[in-house]
Design a protein around this motif. Structure first.
Motif, PDB file in Angstrom:
ATOM      1  N   LEU A  83      -7.934   2.189  -2.822  1.00  0.00           N
ATOM      2  CA  LEU A  83      -7.184   1.021  -2.360  1.00  0.00           C
ATOM      3  C   LEU A  83      -5.912   1.423  -1.631  1.00  0.00           C
ATOM      4  O   LEU A  83      -5.535   0.805  -0.625  1.00  0.00           O
ATOM      5  CB  LEU A  83      -6.835   0.124  -3.554  1.00  0.00           C
ATOM      6  N   LEU A  84      -5.255   2.457  -2.116  1.00  0.00           N
ATOM      7  CA  LEU A  84      -3.997   2.883  -1.510  1.00  0.00           C
ATOM      8  C   LEU A  84      -4.178   3.521  -0.140  1.00  0.00           C
ATOM      9  O   LEU A  84      -3.202   3.726   0.591  1.00  0.00           O
ATOM     10  CB  LEU A  84      -3.266   3.846  -2.448  1.00  0.00           C
ATOM     11  N   LYS A  85      -5.407   3.802   0.249  1.00  0.00           N
ATOM     12  CA  LYS A  85      -5.680   4.306   1.595  1.00  0.00           C
ATOM     13  C   LYS A  85      -5.587   3.203   2.648  1.00  0.00           C
ATOM     14  O   LYS A  85      -5.492   3.487   3.843  1.00  0.00           O
ATOM     15  CB  LYS A  85      -7.070   4.952   1.653  1.00  0.00           C
ATOM     16  N   ASP A  86      -5.641   1.948   2.190  1.00  0.00           N
ATOM     17  CA  ASP A  86      -5.647   0.808   3.108  1.00  0.00           C
ATOM     18  C   ASP A  86      -4.223   0.261   3.259  1.00  0.00           C
ATOM     19  O   ASP A  86      -3.600  -0.130   2.277  1.00  0.00           O
ATOM     20  CB  ASP A  86      -6.582  -0.284   2.573  1.00  0.00           C
TER      21      ASP A  86
ATOM     22  N   ALA B 291     -16.299  -3.183   0.093  1.00  0.00           N
ATOM     23  CA  ALA B 291     -16.879  -4.498  -0.207  1.00  0.00           C
ATOM     24  C   ALA B 291     -15.800  -5.484  -0.626  1.00  0.00           C
ATOM     25  O   ALA B 291     -15.771  -6.632  -0.162  1.00  0.00           O
ATOM     26  CB  ALA B 291     -17.932  -4.355  -1.302  1.00  0.00           C
ATOM     27  N   ILE B 292     -14.907  -5.044  -1.498  1.00  0.00           N
ATOM     28  CA  ILE B 292     -13.872  -5.933  -2.033  1.00  0.00           C
ATOM     29  C   ILE B 292     -12.910  -6.397  -0.949  1.00  0.00           C
ATOM     30  O   ILE B 292     -12.547  -7.580  -0.877  1.00  0.00           O
ATOM     31  CB  ILE B 292     -13.109  -5.231  -3.176  1.00  0.00           C
ATOM     32  N   LEU B 293     -12.481  -5.484  -0.091  1.00  0.00           N
ATOM     33  CA  LEU B 293     -11.476  -5.818   0.917  1.00  0.00           C
ATOM     34  C   LEU B 293     -12.059  -6.437   2.181  1.00  0.00           C
ATOM     35  O   LEU B 293     -11.391  -7.240   2.846  1.00  0.00           O
ATOM     36  CB  LEU B 293     -10.680  -4.568   1.302  1.00  0.00           C
ATOM     37  N   ASN B 294     -13.304  -6.081   2.520  1.00  0.00           N
ATOM     38  CA  ASN B 294     -13.818  -6.442   3.843  1.00  0.00           C
ATOM     39  C   ASN B 294     -15.079  -7.294   3.869  1.00  0.00           C
ATOM     40  O   ASN B 294     -15.324  -7.988   4.861  1.00  0.00           O
ATOM     41  CB  ASN B 294     -14.099  -5.163   4.645  1.00  0.00           C
ATOM     42  N   LYS B 295     -15.891  -7.247   2.827  1.00  0.00           N
ATOM     43  CA  LYS B 295     -17.238  -7.803   2.954  1.00  0.00           C
ATOM     44  C   LYS B 295     -17.563  -8.969   2.028  1.00  0.00           C
ATOM     45  O   LYS B 295     -18.399  -9.802   2.362  1.00  0.00           O
ATOM     46  CB  LYS B 295     -18.275  -6.687   2.752  1.00  0.00           C
ATOM     47  N   ILE B 296     -16.943  -9.029   0.880  1.00  0.00           N
ATOM     48  CA  ILE B 296     -17.259 -10.107  -0.051  1.00  0.00           C
ATOM     49  C   ILE B 296     -16.746 -11.434   0.504  1.00  0.00           C
ATOM     50  O   ILE B 296     -15.591 -11.540   0.935  1.00  0.00           O
ATOM     51  CB  ILE B 296     -16.657  -9.830  -1.438  1.00  0.00           C
ATOM     52  N   THR B 297     -17.615 -12.439   0.502  1.00  0.00           N
ATOM     53  CA  THR B 297     -17.268 -13.760   0.996  1.00  0.00           C
ATOM     54  C   THR B 297     -17.569 -14.802  -0.082  1.00  0.00           C
ATOM     55  O   THR B 297     -18.129 -14.482  -1.144  1.00  0.00           O
ATOM     56  CB  THR B 297     -18.059 -14.116   2.267  1.00  0.00           C
ATOM     57  N   ILE B 298     -17.272 -16.038   0.230  1.00  0.00           N
ATOM     58  CA  ILE B 298     -17.497 -17.118  -0.726  1.00  0.00           C
ATOM     59  C   ILE B 298     -18.972 -17.255  -1.073  1.00  0.00           C
ATOM     60  O   ILE B 298     -19.330 -17.725  -2.152  1.00  0.00           O
ATOM     61  CB  ILE B 298     -16.940 -18.449  -0.164  1.00  0.00           C
TER      62      ILE B 298
END
Length: 242
Positions: free
Chosen positions: A21-24, A219-226
């Motif tokens: 996470l800290l890479k982002d 997935a958590i930051l970019n891909k998961i949607t409603i």
């Protein structure tokens, strides 16, 4: 900018998630919580001002409430965008052996009930993030195919009956509350990391924690949607049977 809290972040997948996470650069704060202050050497080795190492034993409500206040004072009106319920234990429970009620209940409490409690306490901060213009919040419950009722292969495999029960309970929490939270723009997902080299996964597994954390964070930051809300998914967002 994103604020994230992870339980059980001092080792294994939790620690790897913190590092990834800290890479982002979009990540503003990472609250890395842990139970045992004697076991945070690896966390302390991470040099990043965005990380906050916080003691929080998920079995004790008073500790959780103190952390809620601490996090709130830091994130302010931005709230908490992502809660990752990662902490877990796995004890052998041999159905042909002795009855061990306390051991059974402790596993159920850590792996299922405590995640319900942690989520409940942090929901005001999660709702705060979701309510902002263009806002959205996500709750990730670390799932495991061993919690799948449909895929169960019996009670004796790995002596994991109670662990399986605890993860099945967590799946139901994800499914039930995940449906309810959609109307508030909060996405709750069960995410299976896969067999990873950890205390639970064992050494004879294919993936390192680093290899597991990378697609999970993506997935958590970019891909998961409603559309993923209330589902149990693997780290590549493929459905996992309940």
């Amino acid at each position: 900018m994103v604020n994230v809290l992870i339980t059980g972040s001092n080792r294994g997948i939790g620690l790897a998630l913190v590092k990834e996470l800290l890479k982002d650069k979009r990540v503003k704060h990472v609250f890395a919580t842990h139970r045992d202050t004697a076991d945070i050497k690896s966390l302390k080795g991470i040099k990043d001002d965005r990380m906050h190492i916080i003691k929080m034993d998920i079995l004790y409500d008073d500790e959780i409430m103190k952390v809620v206040d601490q996090v709130s004072s830091i994130v302010g009106h931005d709230g908490l965008n992502i809660l990752i319920n990662n902490a877990a234990v796995m004890f052998d429970y041999d159905m042909a052996g002795n009855v061990m009620r306390k051991l059974m209940c402790s596993q159920l409490e850590v792996n299922a009930a405590s995640h319900v409690v942690v989520t409940q306490y942090f929901l005001p901060l999660i709702r705060r993030a979701a309510s902002l213009p263009g806002g959205r919040a996500t709750v990730i419950n670390l799932a495991d195919p061993l919690g799948s009722i449909e895929m169960s292969d019996g009670a004796t495999a790995r002596n994991a009956t109670v662990y399986r029960m605890s993860k099945a309970a967590l799946n139901m929490f994800t499914r039930a509350l995940g449906i309810d939270l959609v109307k508030e723009k909060i996405i709750m997902v069960g995410l299976c990391p896969g067999r990873t080299k950890t205390e639970i996964g064992g050494d004879k597994t294919e993936f390192t924690t680093e290899a597991t954390a990378k697609p999970m964070v993506d997935a958590i930051l970019n891909k998961i949607t409603i559309e993923h809300a209330s589902l149990i998914l693997d780290r590549h967002l493929n459905p996992v049977k309940f």
